[in-house]
Motif scaffolding. Structure first.
Motif, mmCIF file in Angstrom:
data_model
loop_
_atom_site.group_PDB
_atom_site.id
_atom_site.type_symbol
_atom_site.label_atom_id
_atom_site.label_comp_id
_atom_site.label_asym_id
_atom_site.label_seq_id
_atom_site.Cartn_x
_atom_site.Cartn_y
_atom_site.Cartn_z
ATOM 1 N N VAL A 151 30.418 47.827 21.013
ATOM 2 C CA VAL A 151 31.442 48.341 21.939
ATOM 3 C C VAL A 151 32.107 47.275 22.815
ATOM 4 O O VAL A 151 33.332 47.153 22.824
ATOM 5 N N GLY A 157 30.212 51.876 17.053
ATOM 6 C CA GLY A 157 30.820 51.329 18.259
ATOM 7 C C GLY A 157 31.858 50.276 17.934
ATOM 8 O O GLY A 157 32.723 49.978 18.735
ATOM 9 N N GLY A 159 31.182 55.010 28.719
ATOM 10 C CA GLY A 159 30.489 54.574 27.509
ATOM 11 C C GLY A 159 29.144 55.236 27.324
ATOM 12 O O GLY A 159 28.543 55.148 26.254
ATOM 13 N N THR A 203 37.698 58.500 21.928
ATOM 14 C CA THR A 203 36.445 59.130 22.330
ATOM 15 C C THR A 203 36.435 60.605 21.966
ATOM 16 O O THR A 203 37.474 61.270 21.963
ATOM 17 N N HIS A 205 32.155 61.821 26.463
ATOM 18 C CA HIS A 205 30.869 61.145 26.676
ATOM 19 C C HIS A 205 29.682 62.103 26.644
ATOM 20 O O HIS A 205 28.539 61.653 26.563
#
Length: 430
Positions: free
Chosen positions: A227, A262, A307, A320, A323
């Motif tokens: 990431v 990621g 994240g 995304t 989360h």
């Protein structure tokens, strides 16, 4: 030529930082309303990787100590021509695969684990914490810590903790402490378990636990296997070596494929070639393969998000699924992540990378084909890239084009045999 190798002296001496060559500016990580996430970063990460995270420099020196460990664990890695697979597909395409599975832990993850452990120790750390899905990253960090004299604590996604027992064995052999996540070790883990004692876990939850652990001790740093910019930076040794290997055979790739969770494996392979794409010196398609069960690039939103699940990280602009997304318990644990590296996400948003999805049955069928034609058993994650590479090779069969297809072979599947057995026995779902 079946195998293109480089001598040890050609181990890269610098990492490539694509931030210097992006077509548009990378959106900055954002402060949250609580105002603590960015302030916490120096407590979470060593100052050295934070400098790399924010760097605008195109090339960043790899310390000699890190290069020596890279050589110790097998860099440079070979580039293979998949002639058996080409024959099976009856395609005019040439298929190459860059073999990151030949490291001691069987994946590309050591490239950044070694660097992060080195910098953490230089900053005074005694222990590192992290999360892991399938266990490849946890294994890599455990080994890196063992080689550099650090303790290591790994929060492993609960479903993978149960699915992949021998990954735990590997981490234990390298002196890593392995904890199923969510756990009763952290406040956030206890909160999740109170709501659901049988929670399967997620990478987002495991990240939250590992960060919380690191924040409780000034001698402990958190490390991330994907990431962030500095993680993808360290992985560019993959693409830098591959570029030299293609130069040796006077070729360039027309298609580059990697799997994405990621984004570190894909970014590491793609970015050195993407540099030439952006400058107009290379005509190449970049394809990022992800699970249909966790379709971050193809169905996610491009927006700011955390994240991790608890919201301990700064907000990052990325594709995304949210989360708090909990992905299905597919075997490709390394790809079960709600977000995407901001660098990869930006390049997808700019139309320079295309996302592709693959379902679970297809990946194991692909792995069996690759094992039969090339002799190597790929990790479920890697099978996503191989499947998309095969799709491109079959397009060439229809059109007659003789394209060069480069697959980033991120890891072997020798510790993923339960998944293969489930496939052979017909027990897998889509």
């Amino acid at each position: 030529m079946y195998k293109i190798t480089l001598p040890e002296k050609d181990t890269p001496k610098k990492w490539y930082n694509i931030v210097a060559d992006l077509p548009v500016e990378l959106p900055a990580s954002s402060q949250t309303k609580e105002g603590q996430q960015l302030e916490n970063l120096p407590k979470i990460f060593s100052k050295y990787v934070l400098e790399q995270e924010m760097s605008q420099e195109r090339w960043i020196d790899i310390p000699k100590e890190i290069r020596n460990v890279y050589k110790q664990v097998g860099r440079p890695t070979p580039l293979f021509r998949a002639t058996g697979l080409e024959k099976y597909l009856d395609t005019p395409a040439k298929i190459y695969y860059k073999r990151e599975d030949m490291s001691p832990v069987g994946s590309h993850k050591l490239n950044t684990a070694i660097a992060q452990a080195y910098y953490a120790k230089k900053a005074g750390a005694e222990r590192l914490t992290t999360e892991t899905g399938a266990g490849q990253w946890g294994s890599a960090l455990s080994l890196a810590c063992s080689l550099l004299g650090l303790e290591c604590t790994v929060y492993m996604v609960n479903v993978s903790f149960k699915q992949k027992p021998y990954r735990k064995t590997v981490m234990h052999l390298y002196n890593g402490e392995v904890i199923p996540s969510p756990s009763d070790r952290t406040d956030f883990g206890r909160k999740i378990l109170k709501e659901d004692p049988n929670h399967p876990g997620s990478l987002g939850i495991a990240i939250s636990e590992a960060i919380e652990d690191a924040l409780t001790d000034e001698k402990v740093f958190y490390t991330l296997g994907s990431v962030l910019n500095h993680v993808l930076l360290h992985q560019t040794v993959i693409g830098l070596e591959a570029k030299k290997q293609f130069e040796l055979i006077d070729e360039t790739p027309d298609v580059l494929v990697g799997c994405v969770g990621g984004g570190s494996n894909f970014g590491g392979a793609a970015f050195p070639f993407m540099k030439d794409k952006i400058s107009g010196d290379l005509d190449c398609e970049f394809l990022a393969a992800e699970p249909s069960s966790c379709p971050t690039l193809t169905q996610g939103e491009y927006r700011y998000d955390y994240g991790d699940t608890a919201g301990l990280t700064p907000l990052m602009k990325m594709y995304t699924l949210g989360h708090d997304f909990v992905p299905p318990s597919v075997h490709a644990g390394g790809l079960r992540y709600h977000g995407m590296a901001p660098l990869v996400a930006l390049l997808v948003n700019q139309g320079l990378i295309e996302g592709r999805t693959v379902n679970q049955t297809e990946i194991f069928k692909t792995g069996k084909i690759f094992a039969n034609t090339e002799g190597v058993i790929p990790a479920p994650e890697t099978c996503h890239a191989i499947k998309v590479g095969i799709d491109e090779a079959l397009k060439c069969k229809k059109t007659g084009e003789e394209k060069n297809i480069l697959i980033s072979f991120s890891g072997h599947g020798l510790l993923d045999l339960q998944g293969y057995d489930d496939f052979i026995e017909g027990h897998l779902t889509q």
